[in-house]
Design an enzyme around this catalytic site. Structure first.
Site, short mmCIF file in Angstrom:
data_model
loop_
_atom_site.label_atom_id
_atom_site.label_comp_id
_atom_site.label_asym_id
_atom_site.label_seq_id
_atom_site.Cartn_x
_atom_site.Cartn_y
_atom_site.Cartn_z
N HIS A 26 0.84 -1.20 0.00
CA HIS A 26 0.00 0.00 0.00
C HIS A 26 0.87 1.26 0.00
O HIS A 26 0.61 2.22 -0.73
CB HIS A 26 -0.92 0.03 1.23
CG HIS A 26 -1.90 -1.09 1.28
ND1 HIS A 26 -2.08 -1.87 2.41
CD2 HIS A 26 -2.75 -1.59 0.35
CE1 HIS A 26 -3.01 -2.78 2.17
NE2 HIS A 26 -3.42 -2.64 0.92
N ARG A 43 -2.38 -6.47 -7.87
CA ARG A 43 -1.34 -7.49 -7.74
C ARG A 43 -1.42 -8.52 -8.86
O ARG A 43 -0.43 -9.11 -9.23
CB ARG A 43 -1.46 -8.20 -6.39
CG ARG A 43 -1.12 -7.33 -5.21
CD ARG A 43 -1.44 -8.03 -3.92
NE ARG A 43 -2.90 -8.28 -3.91
CZ ARG A 43 -3.54 -8.94 -2.97
NH1 ARG A 43 -2.89 -9.47 -1.97
NH2 ARG A 43 -4.85 -9.09 -3.03
#
Length: 157
Positions: free
Chosen positions: A18, A91
């Site tokens: 993050h 991802r």
């Protein structure tokens, strides 16, 4: 006009993955707002106030980053905050499938918002909040995955 992005998520916990998205987002936007959404269907593992404090500390040297919490539709929060962009990290293709549908709904609610996807840096792709929660729950060291230090879990083995 200031380019403001809202980076929404539950951030339970906020990971180095993050952090990477926020730091890379600062190259594209004048301000990045980390928005911790409250999901009434999910009980948090890490207390909200603790996570806000830890994220604020991690970005204390970045005045263009701020942290908020909210209990509303993400698109509505973005509009209210003056954010014309939603920042999201991907991802893998599973993340894309999930995020694509959400981005369409956000655009329906707030037609001026654009979702910007950044591909996770390869060395951070395996990191997920759920894996970190599981490791922490069983007393494993997780600090290498986080941009801050956590206390050991009291129920750790």
């Amino acid at each position: 006009m200031k380019r403001i992005a809202l980076f929404p998520g539950s951030f339970d916990p906020f990971t180095k993955g993050h952090e990477d998205i926020v730091l890379r987002g600062l190259r594209l936007f004048d301000e990045v707002i980390i928005g911790i959404g409250r999901n009434p269907r999910k009980e948090r593992y890490f207390p909200l106030e603790q996570m806000i404090h830890l994220i604020e500390e991690a970005f204390r040297d970045y005045p263009a980053v701020r942290v908020i919490s909210y209990d509303d539709l993400t698109a509505s929060v973005a509009r209210e905050a003056g954010a014309r962009f939603l920042l999201r990290g991907l991802r893998n293709t599973t993340d894309f499938e999930y995020e694509n549908g959400i981005s369409q709904v956000n655009r329906y609610i707030y037609d001026e918002v654009e979702t910007v996807f950044l591909i996770t840096s390869p060395h951070l792709a395996p990191i997920s909040s759920s894996i970190i929660r599981e490791l922490h729950r069983y007393g494993q060291q997780v600090d290498e995955f986080l941009p801050y230090k956590l206390e050991a879990h009291p129920l750790g083995h």
